[in-house]
Structures are given as C-alpha cells and as structure tokens.
Design an enzyme around this catalytic site. Structure first.
Site, PDB file in Angstrom:
ATOM      1  N   GLU A 130       5.974   1.589  -6.450  1.00  0.00           N
ATOM      2  CA  GLU A 130       6.996   0.606  -7.280  1.00  0.00           C
ATOM      3  C   GLU A 130       7.652  -0.244  -6.078  1.00  0.00           C
ATOM      4  O   GLU A 130       7.707   0.516  -5.041  1.00  0.00           O
ATOM      5  CB  GLU A 130       7.680   1.400  -8.331  1.00  0.00           C
ATOM      6  CG  GLU A 130       6.905   2.112  -9.478  1.00  0.00           C
ATOM      7  CD  GLU A 130       7.908   2.805 -10.480  1.00  0.00           C
ATOM      8  OE1 GLU A 130       9.024   2.544 -10.285  1.00  0.00           O
ATOM      9  OE2 GLU A 130       7.096   3.415 -11.372  1.00  0.00           O
ATOM     10  N   GLY A 134       7.847   3.951  -2.727  1.00  0.00           N
ATOM     11  CA  GLY A 134       6.819   3.966  -1.995  1.00  0.00           C
ATOM     12  C   GLY A 134       6.368   5.311  -1.338  1.00  0.00           C
ATOM     13  O   GLY A 134       5.732   6.283  -1.669  1.00  0.00           O
ATOM     14  N   PHE A 159       1.773  -3.435  -4.838  1.00  0.00           N
ATOM     15  CA  PHE A 159       0.669  -3.133  -3.802  1.00  0.00           C
ATOM     16  C   PHE A 159      -0.323  -2.504  -4.332  1.00  0.00           C
ATOM     17  O   PHE A 159      -0.768  -1.460  -3.514  1.00  0.00           O
ATOM     18  CB  PHE A 159       1.462  -2.298  -2.779  1.00  0.00           C
ATOM     19  CG  PHE A 159       2.519  -3.266  -2.095  1.00  0.00           C
ATOM     20  CD1 PHE A 159       2.400  -4.451  -1.423  1.00  0.00           C
ATOM     21  CD2 PHE A 159       3.868  -2.622  -1.733  1.00  0.00           C
ATOM     22  CE1 PHE A 159       3.210  -4.928  -0.740  1.00  0.00           C
ATOM     23  CE2 PHE A 159       4.801  -3.165  -0.963  1.00  0.00           C
ATOM     24  CZ  PHE A 159       4.359  -4.262  -0.525  1.00  0.00           C
ATOM     25  N   ILE A 160      -0.899  -2.812  -5.645  1.00  0.00           N
ATOM     26  CA  ILE A 160      -1.935  -1.785  -6.203  1.00  0.00           C
ATOM     27  C   ILE A 160      -3.357  -2.411  -5.622  1.00  0.00           C
ATOM     28  O   ILE A 160      -3.605  -3.691  -6.073  1.00  0.00           O
ATOM     29  CB  ILE A 160      -1.624  -1.755  -7.673  1.00  0.00           C
ATOM     30  CG1 ILE A 160      -0.310  -1.264  -8.081  1.00  0.00           C
ATOM     31  CG2 ILE A 160      -2.966  -0.788  -8.190  1.00  0.00           C
ATOM     32  CD1 ILE A 160      -0.019  -0.110  -7.281  1.00  0.00           C
ATOM     33  N   HIS A 338     -10.898  -8.908  26.241  1.00  0.00           N
ATOM     34  CA  HIS A 338     -11.719 -10.213  25.935  1.00  0.00           C
ATOM     35  C   HIS A 338     -10.670 -11.457  26.317  1.00  0.00           C
ATOM     36  O   HIS A 338     -11.344 -12.520  26.158  1.00  0.00           O
ATOM     37  CB  HIS A 338     -11.964 -10.162  24.419  1.00  0.00           C
ATOM     38  CG  HIS A 338     -13.116  -9.148  24.148  1.00  0.00           C
ATOM     39  ND1 HIS A 338     -13.298  -8.247  24.016  1.00  0.00           N
ATOM     40  CD2 HIS A 338     -14.342  -9.721  23.966  1.00  0.00           C
ATOM     41  CE1 HIS A 338     -14.392  -7.750  23.756  1.00  0.00           C
ATOM     42  NE2 HIS A 338     -15.198  -8.647  23.827  1.00  0.00           N
ATOM     43  N   GLU A 363      -1.065   4.721   2.182  1.00  0.00           N
ATOM     44  CA  GLU A 363      -1.660   6.047   1.605  1.00  0.00           C
ATOM     45  C   GLU A 363      -0.689   7.104   2.723  1.00  0.00           C
ATOM     46  O   GLU A 363      -1.335   7.934   3.444  1.00  0.00           O
ATOM     47  CB  GLU A 363      -3.030   6.058   2.026  1.00  0.00           C
ATOM     48  CG  GLU A 363      -3.584   5.586   0.752  1.00  0.00           C
ATOM     49  CD  GLU A 363      -5.133   5.736   0.515  1.00  0.00           C
ATOM     50  OE1 GLU A 363      -5.459   6.832   0.883  1.00  0.00           O
ATOM     51  OE2 GLU A 363      -5.588   4.753  -0.050  1.00  0.00           O
TER      52      GLU A 363
HETATM   53  C1  LIG Z   1      -2.384  -3.598   1.330  1.00  0.00           C
HETATM   54  C2  LIG Z   1      -1.787  -2.381   0.441  1.00  0.00           C
HETATM   55  C3  LIG Z   1      -2.410  -1.747  -0.521  1.00  0.00           C
HETATM   56  C4  LIG Z   1      -1.884  -0.498  -1.192  1.00  0.00           C
HETATM   57  N1  LIG Z   1      -2.556   0.049  -2.290  1.00  0.00           N
HETATM   58  C5  LIG Z   1      -1.884   0.935  -2.831  1.00  0.00           C
HETATM   59  C6  LIG Z   1      -2.546   1.464  -4.227  1.00  0.00           C
HETATM   60  O1  LIG Z   1      -3.719   1.188  -4.451  1.00  0.00           O
HETATM   61  N2  LIG Z   1      -1.773   2.098  -4.943  1.00  0.00           N
HETATM   62  C7  LIG Z   1      -0.515   2.530  -4.704  1.00  0.00           C
HETATM   63  O2  LIG Z   1       0.031   3.200  -5.630  1.00  0.00           O
HETATM   64  N3  LIG Z   1      -0.024   2.237  -3.546  1.00  0.00           N
HETATM   65  C8  LIG Z   1      -0.533   1.214  -2.749  1.00  0.00           C
HETATM   66  N4  LIG Z   1      -0.114   0.872  -1.436  1.00  0.00           N
HETATM   67  C9  LIG Z   1       1.320   1.125  -1.374  1.00  0.00           C
HETATM   68  C10 LIG Z   1       1.376   2.058  -0.050  1.00  0.00           C
HETATM   69  O3  LIG Z   1       1.039   3.302  -0.253  1.00  0.00           O
HETATM   70  C11 LIG Z   1       2.962   1.895   0.333  1.00  0.00           C
HETATM   71  O4  LIG Z   1       3.337   0.512   0.811  1.00  0.00           O
HETATM   72  C12 LIG Z   1       3.630   2.820   1.584  1.00  0.00           C
HETATM   73  O5  LIG Z   1       3.380   4.175   1.132  1.00  0.00           O
HETATM   74  C13 LIG Z   1       5.039   2.492   2.057  1.00  0.00           C
HETATM   75  O6  LIG Z   1       5.665   2.521   0.990  1.00  0.00           O
HETATM   76  P1  LIG Z   1       6.847   1.291   1.078  1.00  0.00           P
HETATM   77  O7  LIG Z   1       5.911  -0.083   1.429  1.00  0.00           O
HETATM   78  O8  LIG Z   1       7.657   1.287  -0.045  1.00  0.00           O
HETATM   79  O9  LIG Z   1       7.724   1.483   2.263  1.00  0.00           O
HETATM   80  P2  LIG Z   1       9.026   2.466   2.443  1.00  0.00           P
HETATM   81  O10 LIG Z   1       8.877   3.660   1.637  1.00  0.00           O
HETATM   82  O11 LIG Z   1      10.305   1.780   1.747  1.00  0.00           O
HETATM   83  O12 LIG Z   1       9.311   2.562   3.721  1.00  0.00           O
HETATM   84  C14 LIG Z   1       9.752   1.795   4.715  1.00  0.00           C
HETATM   85  C15 LIG Z   1       9.858   2.228   6.280  1.00  0.00           C
HETATM   86  O13 LIG Z   1      10.579   3.397   6.161  1.00  0.00           O
HETATM   87  C16 LIG Z   1       9.973   4.481   6.576  1.00  0.00           C
HETATM   88  N5  LIG Z   1      10.448   5.853   6.088  1.00  0.00           N
HETATM   89  C17 LIG Z   1      10.465   5.907   4.825  1.00  0.00           C
HETATM   90  N6  LIG Z   1      10.978   7.316   4.600  1.00  0.00           N
HETATM   91  C18 LIG Z   1      11.122   7.914   5.742  1.00  0.00           C
HETATM   92  C19 LIG Z   1      11.501   9.224   6.248  1.00  0.00           C
HETATM   93  N7  LIG Z   1      11.900  10.208   5.298  1.00  0.00           N
HETATM   94  N8  LIG Z   1      11.487   9.307   7.517  1.00  0.00           N
HETATM   95  C20 LIG Z   1      11.071   8.369   8.342  1.00  0.00           C
HETATM   96  N9  LIG Z   1      10.699   7.051   8.107  1.00  0.00           N
HETATM   97  C21 LIG Z   1      10.666   6.631   6.942  1.00  0.00           C
HETATM   98  C22 LIG Z   1       8.518   4.196   6.293  1.00  0.00           C
HETATM   99  O14 LIG Z   1       7.518   4.770   7.175  1.00  0.00           O
HETATM  100  C23 LIG Z   1       8.445   2.625   6.620  1.00  0.00           C
HETATM  101  O15 LIG Z   1       8.322   2.413   8.158  1.00  0.00           O
HETATM  102  C24 LIG Z   1      -0.473  -0.367  -0.788  1.00  0.00           C
HETATM  103  C25 LIG Z   1       0.122  -0.924   0.231  1.00  0.00           C
HETATM  104  C26 LIG Z   1      -0.190  -1.903   0.915  1.00  0.00           C
HETATM  105  C27 LIG Z   1       0.517  -2.626   1.834  1.00  0.00           C
END
Ligand SMILES: Cc1cc2nc3c(=O)[nH]c(=O)nc-3n(C[C@H](O)[C@H](O)[C@H](O)COP(=O)(O)OP(=O)(O)OC[C@H]3O[C@@H](n4cnc5c(N)ncnc54)[C@H](O)[C@@H]3O)c2cc1C
Length: 389
Positions: A130, A134, A159-160, A338, A363
């Site tokens: 959501e 994430g 991001f689904i 390259h 993931e």
């Molecule tokens: C192209 C794409 C396809 C996707 N497909 C799906 C899908 O099919 N279904 C679905 O449900 N989701 C999907 N996602 C969502 C994806 O799994 C999330 O974007 C991902 O898990 C990261 O969550 P966020 O973007 O909210 O980042 P955040 O959780 O907001 O994280 C932001 C930053 O903080 C870091 N961070 C967060 N918590 C910690 C911690 N405890 N310690 C250190 N660093 C931390 C993260 O590593 C990241 O660098 C997709 C995303 C993309 C971009």
C-alpha cells in the site's frame, strides 16, 4: 561433497536452454524495438502461444503440483530452469504456473480461480503493498468489513505487478485491527467486475505495475482465501517463493552479460591490443565471475534447503540479496567494458541495467534481506558458520 548436477538436472537444463535459445532469444530485437516505441515487449496472446509451444517440450507448471497438471519439479531443477529464462530479457516465463497461494484455495475456488489461472485463461495479481506499507507489511490499512454476509473492501494498493491486466486479484486486507497482522489480516479473491480500479505506474524499466483503488468493493464470503485471519501468513508464503526465483533469473542475466563482456574484451582493441589484455578489464571480468559463482551457490543452497523440507528463510534472504546485488554489479561492469557502446540503445545492456535495479527493491529490498539475516544471527536462531555450522 559433490557440486555436480545429476544427469536429469543437466538434461532438463539443456532442453530449457535450447528452447530459450531457439524460440525466445530470436524475439529480442523485436522486444527492444517495441519497448523503445513505448509498447509492451510481448503481447499476452504471444506469450500464451510461446508457453503452449514450450508445453509440447514438457515445460508446463514447473513448480505446480501434479493434481493441477503441473510437472512439480524439485526446487533445484526449477532454479536451473529460471536461470535459463533469465538469460534472455524477453519478458517470457514458462506457463502452467500461478501465484503459489492459489494452491491453498478450496475446491470451489480452485475451479473458479486456480485452474483458469494455471491454464492462462484468467490473469491474477497479488496485492499487499500500500502507499504507506511496503517493507513493513504489518502496517497495511485496507479495511474489509462484514456487511450482510459479504465483505466490503476500502483502501488502496500500489505497485501491483500485472494489476492492469488482472482479471482477479488476491488482496490482503485488515479484517480485525486489534490483533493486526497476528490474526487480523485476511486474503480475498476479488474479481475485477466486483469493482476495483487500476492505474498503470510508469517505471524506469519494463515493469508497469498498477495502483489499485477499492471503493466499497463487495466480495462474497466464499471468496475468502484460506482462513479468516490467515492473510499475513499467506502473504509471507507468496513472497518466500520469489526469493529464490528472482536470484535464479538474475544469475541467468549475469551469465549472459558476462559472456558478452568476454567476447567484446577479446575483440575490441585499444593501444594495439585487445582490451581483455588490460589488467583493469581483467579485474572486472574476474570480479563478475566470482560474484556470479558465489550467488549461484547461495541460490542453489536456498533451493536445496527447500528440497530438504527445511525452513529456507535465512538461505532465501541470502540468495535474494546476493543475486540482486550481484546482477547490478555485473551489469555495471559489463556496461563499462563496452565503453560508449554499452550506454547506447543499440545493445541491450542499458535495458538490463534498468531492469536489474528493480531486483534490489521488490519482494524484499536489500535492506530487508540484511535485516532478516542479521536478526537471525543476533537472536541466536542461526549460528555463525553458515550452512556447515
Ligand atoms: C515494479 C514493482 C513491482 C512490484 N510488484 C508488487 C506486487 O506484485 N505486489 C505487491 O504487493 N507489491 C509489489 N511491489 C512492492 C514492493 O514489494 C515494495 O516496493 C518493496 O517491498 C519496498 O516497499 P516500499 O516501496 O514501500 O519502500 P519502504 O518500505 O518505504 O522502504 C524505503 C527504504 O527504506 C528501507 N527500509 C525500510 N525498512 C527498513 C529497515 N527496517 N531497516 C533498514 N532499511 C529499511 C527500504 O529498504 C528502502 O530502501 C512492487 C514494487 C515495484 C517497484
């Protein structure tokens, strides 16, 4: 200790490799052209036709149980096949597979959702992320409330993957806020006709996930997947599988890219000799090889752990982290080797560069994998010494 493949693993890998080389790689120039025109690299009907052709070679449902018509190959063999798939950037995957948690559906749901999804007749997507949840999926807010024997869903997902094309979505929502993720999340099977709206999200790579809006979407009770309150566990189960599939593909991409670099380094000359004779180019080639071999064995270890029926989470986190970071280092070095050509759109390196960046994010980000690995050690759940401890 035996690091070799069995005859069966080798022969399945060779058949997969020859299918990918003969049937899929020739589509690469067309995929690049389409994507550069802003179109999808492969249309859904083209993908289904290729999958049907692969089925005649026995590649159908490589991870799907036999009762659903799948081949149900052991995890190491599946990993080897995904590596072959990863050797091309054509957005192809073998057919007969679906979101693993759909296999947990009840008999009625299996007929309506699982089997059509496996056959490619209905397209599914998996929606847990959501806008404000994430990495920390315990923070999801999408609400499902009971109303006249149905469930009514309100909230947003983002991001689904395959959200735009989906005929139905597996949605994780909050059914009871007080226990939260510990028994208060539930998985639902939601048909597009029930009323969710999707909007594509443009990304820097070929992936075009969707934002999904649920505004009083009414879902019948029979569409609860698994038990009420089991949603968080199912979500973790879904994510767990990707953690050895994604790095398996990353290894395939890394191998193909390193192969390109070796060929180029032997043929491109500067200062009167092939660039492969310059030590700095050799360093990059050697580092790619070491990175690849290390990631390869971590991925195989994770697959082997699944095969042994042991809890694979620690090994899978290491495999996902190693595979995703390896591919990014490899593609960067291969672009460097390259020179200017690596940066152009005449070669596919820049495309892989953009795609591989995603592998460190979805993931489970790199940081989330590191968090899992470190916490396992710090809590004493895992002992220093790795697999042989
Ligand atoms: C192209 C794409 C396809 C996707 N497909 C799906 C899908 O099919 N279904 C679905 O449900 N989701 C999907 N996602 C969502 C994806 O799994 C999330 O974007 C991902 O898990 C990261 O969550 P966020 O973007 O909210 O980042 P955040 O959780 O907001 O994280 C932001 C930053 O903080 C870091 N961070 C967060 N918590 C910690 C911690 N405890 N310690 C250190 N660093 C931390 C993260 O590593 C990241 O660098 C997709 C995303 C993309 C971009």
């Amino acid at each position: 200790m035996d690091f070799s493949l069995t005859d069966e693993q080798r022969s399945i890998r060779e058949t997969a490799r020859s299918f990918i080389e003969r049937e899929v790689m020739p589509l690469e120039p067309e995929v690049l052209q389409r994507e550069r025109r802003g179109e999808k690299g492969m249309k859904l009907d083209e993908l289904r036709a290729l999958q049907a052709r692969a089925r005649t070679f026995g590649f159908w449902g490589i991870g799907t149980p036999a009762e659903f018509g799948g081949a149900n190959l052991p995890p190491i063999t599946q990993s080897l096949i995904w590596t072959e798939v990863g050797r091309t950037f054509v957005p192809f995957m073998f057919g007969g597979e679906t979101d693993n948690i759909l296999l947990r559906a009840n008999a009625e749901q299996q007929e309506e959702y699982t089997r059509p999804a496996i056959e490619g007749v209905r397209n599914s997507c998996f929606a847990v992320t959501e806008p404000n949840a994430g990495s920390d999926l315990t923070a999801i807010r999408m609400r499902a409330r009971r109303d006249n024997g149905d469930w009514v869903l309100n909230g947003e997902k983002t991001f689904i993957t395959r959200g735009v094309e989906s005929d139905f979505s597996i949605v994780i929502a909050v059914t009871d806020a007080s226990p939260g993720y510990r028994g208060g999340f539930t998985a639902f099977l939601v048909d597009r006709e029930m009323g969710y709206e999707t909007t594509p999200i443009e990304t820097m790579g070929p992936s075009e996930p969707a934002a999904m809006a649920f505004d009083d979407v009414r879902v019948p009770e029979r569409n609860v997947l698994g038990e009420i309150g089991q949603g968080f566990r199912l979500a973790m189960e879904w994510i767990g599988r990707g953690r050895y599939v994604i790095p398996s593909q990353a290894i395939g991409a890394g191998e193909r890219l390193l192969g390109m670099a070796v060929e180029y380094a032997n043929q491109r000359e500067t200062f009167g000799k092939p660039i492969g004779e310059h030590q700095m180019i050799q360093t990059m080639i050697a580092d790619c090889e070491v990175d690849l071999e290390s990631a390869r064995y971590l991925v195989l270890l994770a697959a082997w752990t699944v095969e042994q029926g042991q809890d694979p989470r620690h090994q899978s986190s290491m495999a996902k982290l190693a595979g995703a970071t390896m591919a990014n280092r490899v593609v960067d070095r291969v672009m460097q080797i390259h020179g200017g050509m690596g940066y152009t759109r005449e070669l596919p390196i820049e495309r892989w560069y953009r795609e591989a960046r995603l592998w460190r994010i979805f993931e489970g980000t790199d940081e989330i994998q590191r968090r899992t690995i470190a916490r396992n050690l710090l809590s004493g759940k895992r002992r220093v010494g790795g697999h042989l401890a």
